[in-house]
Design a protein around this motif. Structure first.
Motif, PDB file in Angstrom:
ATOM      1  N   CYS A  50       0.387-125.395  -0.180  1.00 46.69           N
ATOM      2  CA  CYS A  50       1.732-124.951   0.650  1.00 46.69           C
ATOM      3  C   CYS A  50       2.282-126.025   1.704  1.00 46.69           C
ATOM      4  O   CYS A  50       1.889-127.282   1.670  1.00 46.69           O
ATOM      5  CB  CYS A  50       1.354-123.564   1.371  1.00 46.69           C
ATOM      6  SG  CYS A  50       0.316-124.103   2.901  1.00 46.69           S
ATOM      7  N   GLY A  86       3.645-109.278   0.861  1.00 45.16           N
ATOM      8  CA  GLY A  86       3.465-110.258   0.234  1.00 45.16           C
ATOM      9  C   GLY A  86       3.154-110.337  -1.233  1.00 45.16           C
ATOM     10  O   GLY A  86       3.622-111.286  -2.021  1.00 45.16           O
ATOM     11  N   VAL A  87       2.373-109.233  -1.801  1.00 47.82           N
ATOM     12  CA  VAL A  87       2.220-109.034  -2.906  1.00 47.82           C
ATOM     13  C   VAL A  87       3.247-108.963  -3.669  1.00 47.82           C
ATOM     14  O   VAL A  87       3.515-109.441  -4.880  1.00 47.82           O
ATOM     15  CB  VAL A  87       1.125-108.164  -3.185  1.00 47.82           C
ATOM     16  CG1 VAL A  87       0.860-107.558  -4.785  1.00 47.82           C
ATOM     17  CG2 VAL A  87      -0.127-108.621  -2.682  1.00 47.82           C
ATOM     18  N   SER A 119       8.697-113.952  -6.907  1.00 49.61           N
ATOM     19  CA  SER A 119       9.017-115.367  -6.827  1.00 49.61           C
ATOM     20  C   SER A 119       9.706-115.502  -5.358  1.00 49.61           C
ATOM     21  O   SER A 119      10.588-116.398  -5.239  1.00 49.61           O
ATOM     22  CB  SER A 119       9.987-116.029  -7.734  1.00 49.61           C
ATOM     23  OG  SER A 119       8.870-115.794  -9.018  1.00 49.61           O
ATOM     24  N   ASN A 168       5.215-112.152  -4.030  1.00 49.76           N
ATOM     25  CA  ASN A 168       4.893-113.077  -4.910  1.00 49.76           C
ATOM     26  C   ASN A 168       5.267-112.707  -6.349  1.00 49.76           C
ATOM     27  O   ASN A 168       5.466-113.571  -7.097  1.00 49.76           O
ATOM     28  CB  ASN A 168       3.294-113.088  -4.998  1.00 49.76           C
ATOM     29  CG  ASN A 168       2.781-113.745  -3.756  1.00 49.76           C
ATOM     30  OD1 ASN A 168       1.470-113.605  -3.539  1.00 49.76           O
ATOM     31  ND2 ASN A 168       3.363-114.583  -2.922  1.00 49.76           N
ATOM     32  N   LYS A 169       5.115-111.226  -6.767  1.00 49.01           N
ATOM     33  CA  LYS A 169       5.493-110.877  -8.199  1.00 49.01           C
ATOM     34  C   LYS A 169       6.836-111.225  -8.495  1.00 49.01           C
ATOM     35  O   LYS A 169       7.279-111.502  -9.530  1.00 49.01           O
ATOM     36  CB  LYS A 169       5.236-109.294  -8.147  1.00 49.01           C
ATOM     37  CG  LYS A 169       3.639-109.085  -8.342  1.00 49.01           C
ATOM     38  CD  LYS A 169       3.507-107.546  -8.254  1.00 49.01           C
ATOM     39  CE  LYS A 169       2.059-107.079  -8.319  1.00 49.01           C
ATOM     40  NZ  LYS A 169       1.859-105.842  -8.348  1.00 49.01           N
ATOM     41  N   PRO A 184       9.463-116.588  -1.471  1.00 52.63           N
ATOM     42  CA  PRO A 184       8.589-117.422  -0.670  1.00 52.63           C
ATOM     43  C   PRO A 184       8.299-116.415   0.615  1.00 52.63           C
ATOM     44  O   PRO A 184       8.960-115.731   1.305  1.00 52.63           O
ATOM     45  CB  PRO A 184       9.358-118.515  -0.273  1.00 52.63           C
ATOM     46  CG  PRO A 184      11.072-118.081  -0.373  1.00 52.63           C
ATOM     47  CD  PRO A 184      10.847-117.198  -1.504  1.00 52.63           C
ATOM     48  N   VAL A 185       6.835-116.677   0.890  1.00 50.59           N
ATOM     49  CA  VAL A 185       6.351-116.031   2.122  1.00 50.59           C
ATOM     50  C   VAL A 185       6.024-117.038   3.042  1.00 50.59           C
ATOM     51  O   VAL A 185       5.268-118.094   2.860  1.00 50.59           O
ATOM     52  CB  VAL A 185       4.993-115.068   1.418  1.00 50.59           C
ATOM     53  CG1 VAL A 185       4.341-114.668   2.646  1.00 50.59           C
ATOM     54  CG2 VAL A 185       5.270-114.210   0.642  1.00 50.59           C
ATOM     55  N   VAL A 214      -2.133-113.194  -0.725  1.00 50.74           N
ATOM     56  CA  VAL A 214      -0.948-113.637  -0.998  1.00 50.74           C
ATOM     57  C   VAL A 214      -0.876-115.210  -1.087  1.00 50.74           C
ATOM     58  O   VAL A 214      -1.757-115.715  -0.329  1.00 50.74           O
ATOM     59  CB  VAL A 214      -0.350-113.019   0.408  1.00 50.74           C
ATOM     60  CG1 VAL A 214       1.194-113.398   0.464  1.00 50.74           C
ATOM     61  CG2 VAL A 214      -0.368-111.674   0.643  1.00 50.74           C
ATOM     62  N   LYS A 215      -0.059-115.567  -1.934  1.00 52.84           N
ATOM     63  CA  LYS A 215       0.202-117.060  -2.186  1.00 52.84           C
ATOM     64  C   LYS A 215       1.322-117.317  -1.098  1.00 52.84           C
ATOM     65  O   LYS A 215       2.446-116.759  -1.244  1.00 52.84           O
ATOM     66  CB  LYS A 215       0.730-117.225  -3.643  1.00 52.84           C
ATOM     67  CG  LYS A 215       1.142-118.700  -3.714  1.00 52.84           C
ATOM     68  CD  LYS A 215      -0.142-119.720  -3.393  1.00 52.84           C
ATOM     69  CE  LYS A 215       0.390-121.242  -3.702  1.00 52.84           C
ATOM     70  NZ  LYS A 215       1.187-121.684  -2.724  1.00 52.84           N
ATOM     71  N   VAL A 216       1.065-117.767  -0.061  1.00 54.87           N
ATOM     72  CA  VAL A 216       2.142-118.318   1.085  1.00 54.87           C
ATOM     73  C   VAL A 216       2.661-119.614   0.807  1.00 54.87           C
ATOM     74  O   VAL A 216       1.981-120.642   0.096  1.00 54.87           O
ATOM     75  CB  VAL A 216       1.488-118.224   2.310  1.00 54.87           C
ATOM     76  CG1 VAL A 216       0.959-116.824   2.658  1.00 54.87           C
ATOM     77  CG2 VAL A 216       0.305-119.164   2.570  1.00 54.87           C
ATOM     78  N   ALA A 217       3.996-119.805   0.921  1.00 55.74           N
ATOM     79  CA  ALA A 217       5.054-120.862   0.606  1.00 55.74           C
ATOM     80  C   ALA A 217       4.746-121.728   1.928  1.00 55.74           C
ATOM     81  O   ALA A 217       4.626-123.025   1.813  1.00 55.74           O
ATOM     82  CB  ALA A 217       6.362-120.656   0.273  1.00 55.74           C
TER      83      ALA A 217
END
Length: 260
Positions: free
Chosen positions: A158, A78-79, A85, A82-83, A87-88, A112-115
């Motif tokens: 999200c 996930g990291v 771009s 994210n780095k 999508p998770v 983790v920034k999830v989409a």
């Protein structure tokens, strides 16, 4: 709504989907991704993830069968995504069932920034803080309205999707209600996990949006409707589901879609 436009782009682009999922459904998840039009890669080795998550079109994190090694791999993937771009898509299988599982959900969502968050009614309601119930990895909550997906989408900025007899997809502002599907989908283990991979294929090709996620869900559930008449039970239904998704036409998807 012309969902077929999104399906056609998946089939034309063949997005690379990096999937870290549970050992119950891993083979079905790989196959359904191919049937949807994507290209799956299933690695969960941290040393491999550095390269794979970086070049993927989408990354799926599924916590169905948890252990410390795979949780570490999911966070790392996930990291990296994210780095770069990428999508998770997060499938919080069984959220609410155990303290450890709940801690993992919280950790992943904090790091983790999830989409997209895609789950059943119990999981979505639980993470949204609205008291969802699960038994093992199955939902006890009915999820008859869109309030939980809307709250969850706003909470994590999200797309949130809730699967069930009726499906809901929301970005916190726009919400779609989807009503396709077959009762046999509940009698096959892992259809929810498979759906997350179809969603990832559509998001990988089209970007994360209410429409791309709704298109993926509708393609999968329409395929379920088409598969049911050719099935003698759950076993033959799964085979027919794969065939129906792979052979789904633009006209079938757009004419059969039930969306509000």
């Amino acid at each position: 709504m012309n969902f077929s436009t999104y399906m056609d782009k998946v089939r034309n682009d063949r997005p690379l989907v990096h999937i870290i999922t549970n050992y119950v459904t891993v083979n079905d998840c790989a196959n359904v991704t191919i049937c949807a039009g994507g290209s799956p890669i299933m690695t969960d080795e941290v040393k491999d993830i550095n390269d794979i998550s970086r070049i993927a079109s989408a990354v799926v994190l599924n916590i169905g069968t948890l252990n410390e090694r795979t949780v570490e791999a999911m966070i790392h993937a996930g990291v990296i995504a994210n780095k770069n771009s990428v999508p998770v898509i997060f499938d919080p299988v069984g959220a609410g069932a155990s303290n450890y599982r709940n801690q993992v959900v919280e950790t992943i969502l904090s790091k983790v920034k999830v989409a997209v968050i895609k789950g059943n009614a119990g999981e979505i309601n639980f993470i949204a803080g609205m008291g969802g119930e699960v038994r093992g990895v199955d939902s006890v909550s009915q999820g008859s309205d869109s309030s939980a997906v809307e709250a969850l989408a706003k909470k994590y900025n999200c797309i949130a999707a809730m699967s069930g007899e009726t499906d809901f997809v929301s970005d916190g502002e726009k919400t779609l209600k989807l009503s396709n599907g077959s009762a046999l989908m509940d009698r096959v283990s892992g259809t929810g996990c498979m759906l997350s991979c179809v969603v990832a294929s559509y998001v990988g090709a089209n970007g994360p949006s209410v429409e791309s996620v709704a298109s993926a869900i509708t393609a999968f559930t329409v395929a379920g409707e088409l598969a049911e008449p050719n099935s003698r039970g759950p076993g033959s239904f799964k085979v027919s589901l794969f065939d129906s998704l792979s052979n789904l036409t633009d006209d079938e998807l757009d004419s059969m879609a039930k969306v509000q």
